[in-house]
Write a protein that holds these residues in place. Structure first.
Motif, PDB file in Angstrom:
ATOM      1  N   PRO A 130      -7.441  14.203  11.657  1.00  0.00           N
ATOM      2  CA  PRO A 130      -6.771  14.776  10.489  1.00  0.00           C
ATOM      3  C   PRO A 130      -5.268  14.519  10.523  1.00  0.00           C
ATOM      4  N   ILE A 131      -4.750  14.107   9.399  1.00  0.00           N
ATOM      5  CA  ILE A 131      -3.311  13.884   9.257  1.00  0.00           C
ATOM      6  C   ILE A 131      -2.836  14.657   8.033  1.00  0.00           C
ATOM      7  N   GLY A 132      -1.867  15.519   8.229  1.00  0.00           N
ATOM      8  CA  GLY A 132      -1.291  16.252   7.115  1.00  0.00           C
ATOM      9  C   GLY A 132      -0.149  15.465   6.504  1.00  0.00           C
ATOM     10  N   MET A 149       0.847  -1.175   0.000  1.00  0.00           N
ATOM     11  CA  MET A 149       0.000   0.000   0.000  1.00  0.00           C
ATOM     12  C   MET A 149       0.895   1.241   0.000  1.00  0.00           C
ATOM     13  N   PRO A 150       0.653   2.188  -0.904  1.00  0.00           N
ATOM     14  CA  PRO A 150       1.457   3.419  -0.926  1.00  0.00           C
ATOM     15  C   PRO A 150       1.299   4.199   0.384  1.00  0.00           C
ATOM     16  N   PRO A 151       2.353   4.869   0.816  1.00  0.00           N
ATOM     17  CA  PRO A 151       2.297   5.608   2.090  1.00  0.00           C
ATOM     18  C   PRO A 151       1.153   6.610   2.169  1.00  0.00           C
ATOM     19  N   ALA A 152       0.886   7.344   1.092  1.00  0.00           N
ATOM     20  CA  ALA A 152      -0.188   8.336   1.132  1.00  0.00           C
ATOM     21  C   ALA A 152      -1.536   7.669   1.382  1.00  0.00           C
ATOM     22  N   ARG A 153      -1.752   6.527   0.777  1.00  0.00           N
ATOM     23  CA  ARG A 153      -3.010   5.801   0.989  1.00  0.00           C
ATOM     24  C   ARG A 153      -3.102   5.290   2.426  1.00  0.00           C
ATOM     25  N   LEU A 206      -1.793   6.669   5.072  1.00  0.00           N
ATOM     26  CA  LEU A 206      -2.111   7.811   5.925  1.00  0.00           C
ATOM     27  C   LEU A 206      -3.574   8.205   5.805  1.00  0.00           C
ATOM     28  N   LEU A 207      -4.108   8.179   4.601  1.00  0.00           N
ATOM     29  CA  LEU A 207      -5.523   8.473   4.393  1.00  0.00           C
ATOM     30  C   LEU A 207      -6.394   7.472   5.143  1.00  0.00           C
ATOM     31  N   ASP A 208      -6.087   6.192   5.009  1.00  0.00           N
ATOM     32  CA  ASP A 208      -6.856   5.158   5.700  1.00  0.00           C
ATOM     33  C   ASP A 208      -6.785   5.346   7.213  1.00  0.00           C
TER      34      ASP A 208
END
Length: 65
Positions: free
Chosen positions: A17-19, A1-5, A7-9
């Motif tokens: 909220p996570i920036g 899983m890509p890191p951005a995904r 963090l979104l999950d």
């Protein structure tokens, strides 16, 4: 899983909220230019965005729009 995904999950699951700001550059000179407060200040932009999300979360938790 890509890191951005990931963090979104995490943000959705925890309802927190996570920036996520990644500075992509071609050189050290470009990185420093974007990081300096009197030039690009991209780190400052990311911090302000995160703090804005914290304020929004607190307002919503208090029942205010």
């Amino acid at each position: 899983m890509p890191p951005a995904r990931a963090l979104l999950d995490l943000a959705v699951t925890r309802r927190f909220p996570i920036g996520n700001g990644i500075l992509t550059v071609d050189s050290d000179v470009q990185a420093w230019s974007r990081a300096r407060a009197d030039e690009g200040d991209k780190g400052g932009d990311a911090a302000r965005a995160a703090l804005s999300l914290v304020r929004l979360a607190r307002r919503l938790a208090a029942g205010r729009p």
